[in-house]
Motif scaffolding. Structure first.
Motif, PDB file in Angstrom:
ATOM      1  N   TYR A  91      42.080 -11.808  84.908  1.00 15.04           N
ATOM      2  CA  TYR A  91      42.034 -13.099  85.084  1.00 15.04           C
ATOM      3  C   TYR A  91      41.343 -13.856  84.098  1.00 15.04           C
ATOM      4  O   TYR A  91      41.645 -14.867  83.722  1.00 15.04           O
ATOM      5  CB  TYR A  91      40.988 -13.111  86.503  1.00 15.04           C
ATOM      6  N   MET A  92      40.143 -13.098  83.403  1.00 18.35           N
ATOM      7  CA  MET A  92      39.349 -13.773  82.560  1.00 18.35           C
ATOM      8  C   MET A  92      40.208 -13.958  81.256  1.00 18.35           C
ATOM      9  O   MET A  92      40.133 -14.882  80.399  1.00 18.35           O
ATOM     10  CB  MET A  92      38.141 -12.982  82.050  1.00 18.35           C
ATOM     11  N   GLU A  93      41.042 -12.646  80.905  1.00 14.74           N
ATOM     12  CA  GLU A  93      41.961 -12.785  79.736  1.00 14.74           C
ATOM     13  C   GLU A  93      43.080 -13.839  79.744  1.00 14.74           C
ATOM     14  O   GLU A  93      43.306 -14.579  78.988  1.00 14.74           O
ATOM     15  CB  GLU A  93      42.341 -11.288  79.431  1.00 14.74           C
ATOM     16  N   ASN A  94      43.809 -13.909  81.011  1.00 15.61           N
ATOM     17  CA  ASN A  94      45.038 -14.670  80.925  1.00 15.61           C
ATOM     18  C   ASN A  94      44.972 -16.225  81.741  1.00 15.61           C
ATOM     19  O   ASN A  94      45.593 -16.809  81.587  1.00 15.61           O
ATOM     20  CB  ASN A  94      46.057 -13.838  82.126  1.00 15.61           C
ATOM     21  N   VAL A  95      43.891 -16.268  82.619  1.00 15.87           N
ATOM     22  CA  VAL A  95      43.561 -17.558  83.037  1.00 15.87           C
ATOM     23  C   VAL A  95      42.241 -18.334  82.303  1.00 15.87           C
ATOM     24  O   VAL A  95      42.367 -19.515  81.981  1.00 15.87           O
ATOM     25  CB  VAL A  95      43.049 -17.201  84.465  1.00 15.87           C
ATOM     26  N   MET A  96      41.174 -17.696  82.122  1.00 14.28           N
ATOM     27  CA  MET A  96      40.165 -18.280  81.312  1.00 14.28           C
ATOM     28  C   MET A  96      40.292 -18.064  79.850  1.00 14.28           C
ATOM     29  O   MET A  96      39.529 -18.833  79.387  1.00 14.28           O
ATOM     30  CB  MET A  96      38.927 -17.637  81.917  1.00 14.28           C
ATOM     31  N   GLY A  97      41.135 -17.358  79.431  1.00 17.50           N
ATOM     32  CA  GLY A  97      41.479 -17.163  77.691  1.00 17.50           C
ATOM     33  C   GLY A  97      40.410 -16.594  77.111  1.00 17.50           C
ATOM     34  O   GLY A  97      40.123 -16.640  75.769  1.00 17.50           O
ATOM     35  N   TRP A  98      39.709 -15.688  77.675  1.00 12.85           N
ATOM     36  CA  TRP A  98      38.632 -14.699  77.104  1.00 12.85           C
ATOM     37  C   TRP A  98      39.341 -13.508  76.370  1.00 12.85           C
ATOM     38  O   TRP A  98      40.446 -13.133  76.877  1.00 12.85           O
ATOM     39  CB  TRP A  98      37.801 -14.470  77.972  1.00 12.85           C
ATOM     40  N   ASN A  99      38.834 -12.955  75.454  1.00  9.97           N
ATOM     41  CA  ASN A  99      39.267 -11.575  75.065  1.00  9.97           C
ATOM     42  C   ASN A  99      38.516 -10.330  75.546  1.00  9.97           C
ATOM     43  O   ASN A  99      37.857 -10.554  76.798  1.00  9.97           O
ATOM     44  CB  ASN A  99      39.055 -11.365  73.509  1.00  9.97           C
ATOM     45  N   LEU A 100      39.117  -9.267  75.311  1.00  9.23           N
ATOM     46  CA  LEU A 100      38.668  -8.000  76.227  1.00  9.23           C
ATOM     47  C   LEU A 100      37.042  -7.812  75.979  1.00  9.23           C
ATOM     48  O   LEU A 100      36.559  -7.537  76.958  1.00  9.23           O
ATOM     49  CB  LEU A 100      39.387  -6.828  75.692  1.00  9.23           C
ATOM     50  N   HIS A 101      36.562  -7.934  74.923  1.00 11.32           N
ATOM     51  CA  HIS A 101      34.911  -7.864  74.903  1.00 11.32           C
ATOM     52  C   HIS A 101      34.411  -8.925  75.888  1.00 11.32           C
ATOM     53  O   HIS A 101      33.380  -8.633  76.443  1.00 11.32           O
ATOM     54  CB  HIS A 101      34.750  -8.040  73.415  1.00 11.32           C
ATOM     55  N   GLN A 102      34.826 -10.063  75.748  1.00 12.17           N
ATOM     56  CA  GLN A 102      34.133 -11.162  76.533  1.00 12.17           C
ATOM     57  C   GLN A 102      34.179 -10.673  77.910  1.00 12.17           C
ATOM     58  O   GLN A 102      33.378 -10.831  78.874  1.00 12.17           O
ATOM     59  CB  GLN A 102      34.942 -12.509  76.159  1.00 12.17           C
TER      60      GLN A 102
ATOM     61  N   LEU B  30      46.331  -8.946  95.946  1.00 13.74           N
ATOM     62  CA  LEU B  30      46.326  -9.801  94.755  1.00 13.74           C
ATOM     63  C   LEU B  30      47.289  -9.581  93.660  1.00 13.74           C
ATOM     64  O   LEU B  30      47.963 -10.598  93.098  1.00 13.74           O
ATOM     65  CB  LEU B  30      44.831  -9.630  94.029  1.00 13.74           C
ATOM     66  N   GLY B  31      47.838  -8.378  93.454  1.00 19.99           N
ATOM     67  CA  GLY B  31      48.935  -8.341  92.569  1.00 19.99           C
ATOM     68  C   GLY B  31      50.130  -9.098  92.992  1.00 19.99           C
ATOM     69  O   GLY B  31      50.876  -9.565  92.239  1.00 19.99           O
ATOM     70  N   ARG B  32      50.397  -8.798  94.246  1.00 16.75           N
ATOM     71  CA  ARG B  32      51.614  -9.611  94.703  1.00 16.75           C
ATOM     72  C   ARG B  32      51.507 -11.017  94.527  1.00 16.75           C
ATOM     73  O   ARG B  32      52.558 -11.876  94.452  1.00 16.75           O
ATOM     74  CB  ARG B  32      52.272  -8.940  96.189  1.00 16.75           C
ATOM     75  N   LEU B  33      50.464 -11.477  95.134  1.00 18.04           N
ATOM     76  CA  LEU B  33      50.086 -12.864  95.039  1.00 18.04           C
ATOM     77  C   LEU B  33      50.193 -13.632  93.652  1.00 18.04           C
ATOM     78  O   LEU B  33      50.997 -14.527  93.407  1.00 18.04           O
ATOM     79  CB  LEU B  33      48.601 -13.174  95.443  1.00 18.04           C
ATOM     80  N   VAL B  34      49.782 -12.844  92.609  1.00 20.96           N
ATOM     81  CA  VAL B  34      49.837 -13.367  91.225  1.00 20.96           C
ATOM     82  C   VAL B  34      51.344 -13.275  90.708  1.00 20.96           C
ATOM     83  O   VAL B  34      51.833 -14.257  90.215  1.00 20.96           O
ATOM     84  CB  VAL B  34      48.810 -12.662  90.163  1.00 20.96           C
ATOM     85  N   ASP B  35      51.896 -12.118  91.197  1.00 14.62           N
ATOM     86  CA  ASP B  35      53.345 -12.033  90.250  1.00 14.62           C
ATOM     87  C   ASP B  35      54.530 -12.817  91.127  1.00 14.62           C
ATOM     88  O   ASP B  35      55.306 -13.267  90.585  1.00 14.62           O
ATOM     89  CB  ASP B  35      53.911 -10.350  90.729  1.00 14.62           C
ATOM     90  N   GLY B  36      53.907 -13.326  92.450  1.00 17.50           N
ATOM     91  CA  GLY B  36      55.078 -14.051  93.282  1.00 17.50           C
ATOM     92  C   GLY B  36      54.707 -15.590  93.281  1.00 17.50           C
ATOM     93  O   GLY B  36      55.390 -16.426  93.546  1.00 17.50           O
ATOM     94  N   ALA B  37      53.626 -15.819  92.581  1.00 16.57           N
ATOM     95  CA  ALA B  37      53.209 -17.273  92.313  1.00 16.57           C
ATOM     96  C   ALA B  37      53.784 -17.910  91.300  1.00 16.57           C
ATOM     97  O   ALA B  37      54.413 -17.280  90.579  1.00 16.57           O
ATOM     98  CB  ALA B  37      51.748 -17.530  92.310  1.00 16.57           C
ATOM     99  N   ALA B  38      53.845 -19.258  91.133  1.00 17.86           N
ATOM    100  CA  ALA B  38      54.425 -20.093  90.203  1.00 17.86           C
ATOM    101  C   ALA B  38      54.036 -19.711  88.954  1.00 17.86           C
ATOM    102  O   ALA B  38      54.718 -19.836  87.747  1.00 17.86           O
ATOM    103  CB  ALA B  38      54.629 -21.576  90.473  1.00 17.86           C
ATOM    104  N   THR B  39      52.743 -19.818  88.835  1.00 21.15           N
ATOM    105  CA  THR B  39      51.895 -19.402  87.833  1.00 21.15           C
ATOM    106  C   THR B  39      51.164 -18.394  87.957  1.00 21.15           C
ATOM    107  O   THR B  39      50.473 -18.185  89.041  1.00 21.15           O
ATOM    108  CB  THR B  39      51.061 -20.671  87.103  1.00 21.15           C
ATOM    109  N   VAL B  40      50.345 -17.596  86.707  1.00 23.60           N
ATOM    110  CA  VAL B  40      49.193 -16.752  86.927  1.00 23.60           C
ATOM    111  C   VAL B  40      47.910 -17.263  87.790  1.00 23.60           C
ATOM    112  O   VAL B  40      47.555 -16.868  88.617  1.00 23.60           O
ATOM    113  CB  VAL B  40      48.969 -15.889  85.665  1.00 23.60           C
ATOM    114  N   SER B  41      47.661 -18.564  87.069  1.00 22.82           N
ATOM    115  CA  SER B  41      46.501 -19.237  87.878  1.00 22.82           C
ATOM    116  C   SER B  41      46.717 -19.728  89.237  1.00 22.82           C
ATOM    117  O   SER B  41      45.634 -19.418  89.883  1.00 22.82           O
ATOM    118  CB  SER B  41      46.337 -20.508  86.889  1.00 22.82           C
ATOM    119  N   ALA B  42      47.878 -20.231  89.693  1.00 21.76           N
ATOM    120  CA  ALA B  42      48.098 -20.358  91.232  1.00 21.76           C
ATOM    121  C   ALA B  42      48.055 -19.080  91.904  1.00 21.76           C
ATOM    122  O   ALA B  42      47.426 -19.105  93.138  1.00 21.76           O
ATOM    123  CB  ALA B  42      49.454 -20.976  91.242  1.00 21.76           C
ATOM    124  N   GLY B  43      48.464 -17.773  91.574  1.00 27.52           N
ATOM    125  CA  GLY B  43      48.362 -16.782  92.116  1.00 27.52           C
ATOM    126  C   GLY B  43      46.917 -16.196  92.558  1.00 27.52           C
ATOM    127  O   GLY B  43      46.549 -15.898  93.597  1.00 27.52           O
TER     128      GLY B  43
END
Length: 432
Positions: free
Chosen positions: A243-254, A371-384
């Motif tokens: 979530y932090m990497e793909n929605v909030m835009g953080w890197n792995l370390h953050q 949560l995996g299904r909700l994210v994969d099935g939503a229009a966007t990762v953020s919405a899922g």
């Protein structure tokens, strides 16, 4: 004095046990992006691998906990540590693929499922009822500490040695703990007799029909509240880095640093709650609120914070929510364990704690998949993810309200005829 030292030495050893236990759980979430890229799998498939950990988790928790009526907890804990450590090592093999990952997670879950109830049953054999809140909280602090330590350490391992060595590292640490426990682990003075010894010990002869304990309002609401709290913890542990990497835009370390900081917040909440409960017990003053009411209120607040975390687009809001009120749900795990221990006779304590773990661990099975299904099935990762956090919030609020109204261990113990565990150690001597 010797008993006091033995009680707290055992508690610290089991704290380390729980640290390793939850480092094992955290490794898959931290290595998730690299594993998905390496194996070419979707988030839903990755959620399946995470849920595989819980395939035998609950069944093993129930089965091994039932063995505590016949087998001492000291050798059981040693066997569990050896088994879960061995389950991590096959992933060091370069040819081990997605099928091996799923298989080893199933084995790991079977070994780690009984860890928490057996460890709590063991440590409760060293402390009387009124003094169990702090050592119980410390064991659960091990869960938070395991994530806090594992997040930056395993992130470094993944970056420098690759994701496979993150599995190998936690496996080797588990073997070191097993060696120390083999030398120092032993039963407490309040541990119930087992096997034929129990039949000859009058103090361990009291039993209550198990269905009466499991169908009591205290057990049912403690279990559901714990289910909601564990759902929240498992969802965060599995999906927060992604979530932090793909929605909030953080890197792995953050992301790993934030996950570690969130775990520290969880640990702080548990430790403060345990210290306050111990202080109240030593003073002999009743709490302002019934135990279930106080815990239920905190879980409800955590649910509201989770909803705000999911709905807000501002990191200025998200970060304080994750580091503050969202962590309050963890208190329910301590309260549920001590409440269920209170309403169970000592000889049945391990079984009842095993059933409690079996129930709340279902949250760990279901939440990664949902949560995996909700994210994969939503229009966007953020919405899922928004849908997933709101569902988590709803479960927390429902669990908190029910616990606040119905979780009353002292009243239930009186109805079941279960006396309070007598003190074996003078209260003024038992200090951490």
């Amino acid at each position: 004095m010797l008993l006091m030292r033995g009680a707290w030495r055992t508690t610290w050893l089991l704290l380390a046990f729980m640290v390793v236990n939850f480092a094992d759980k955290a490794v898959l979430g931290l290595a998730g992006p690299e594993i998905r890229a390496d194996f070419g799998i979707t988030r839903q498939e990755f959620g399946t691998a995470q849920s595989a950990f819980f395939a035998l988790f609950s069944v093993a928790a129930l089965g091994v906990s039932a063995l505590t009526k016949r087998v001492r907890t000291t050798p059981l804990l040693l066997g569990l540590a050896l088994l879960w450590s061995a389950a991590q090592l096959p992933m060091l093999w370069g040819a081990a693929g997605f099928g091996a990952l799923v298989a080893t997670r199933v084995l790991l879950g079977a070994a780690e499922g009984p860890a928490s109830p057996v460890a709590m049953h063991h440590v409760h054999g060293w402390f009387p009822q009124r003094e169990r809140a702090l050592p119980t909280a410390l064991l659960l602090v091990g869960a938070a500490a395991g994530v806090a330590v594992a997040a930056p350490a395993l992130s470094w391992v993944i970056t420098h040695w690759g994701w496979r060595w993150s599995f190998g590292a936690v496996g080797l640490v588990g073997l070191v703990w097993a060696a120390v426990w083999f030398l120092w682990g032993k039963e407490g003075p309040l541990a119930p007799s087992v096997g034929k010894e129990a039949e000859q010990a009058p103090q361990d002869s009291l039993t209550v029909p198990l269905r009466r304990i499991l169908l009591s309002p205290t057990f049912l609401t403690a279990s559901f509240g714990s289910f909601a709290a564990y759902w929240s913890m498992s969802a965060t542990l599995t999906w927060a880095p992604d979530y932090m990497e793909n929605v909030m835009g953080w890197n792995l370390h953050q992301a790993s640093t934030m996950v570690g900081a969130g775990a520290v917040a969880h640990g702080a909440v548990l430790l403060v709650h345990g210290l306050l409960a111990r202080r109240s017990a030593l003073r002999g003053t009743p709490p302002r609120f019934p135990v279930g009411a106080g815990a239920g209120l905190l879980v409800t607040l955590s649910g509201c914070a989770t909803a705000l975390f999911g709905l807000s687009d501002s990191q200025v809001v998200k970060v304080p929510m994750m580091l503050g009120p969202m962590a309050l749900a963890m208190v329910m795990l301590t309260v549920a364990a001590t409440a269920c221990s209170r309403i169970a006779p000592p000889v049945q304590r391990g079984t009842v704690l095993g059933v409690l773990t079996c129930v709340y661990a279902l949250g760990g099975i279901v939440s990664p998949l949902v949560l995996g299904r909700l994210v994969d099935g939503a229009a966007t990762v953020s919405a899922g993810y928004e849908h997933g956090w709101l569902l988590t919030a709803a479960l927390l609020v429902a669990g908190g309200v029910l616990a606040a109204v119905f979780c009353r261990p002292e009243r239930t113990a009186g109805q079941l005829g279960v006396p309070e565990t007598p003190a074996a150690l003078p209260a003024h001597q038992v200090t951490p």
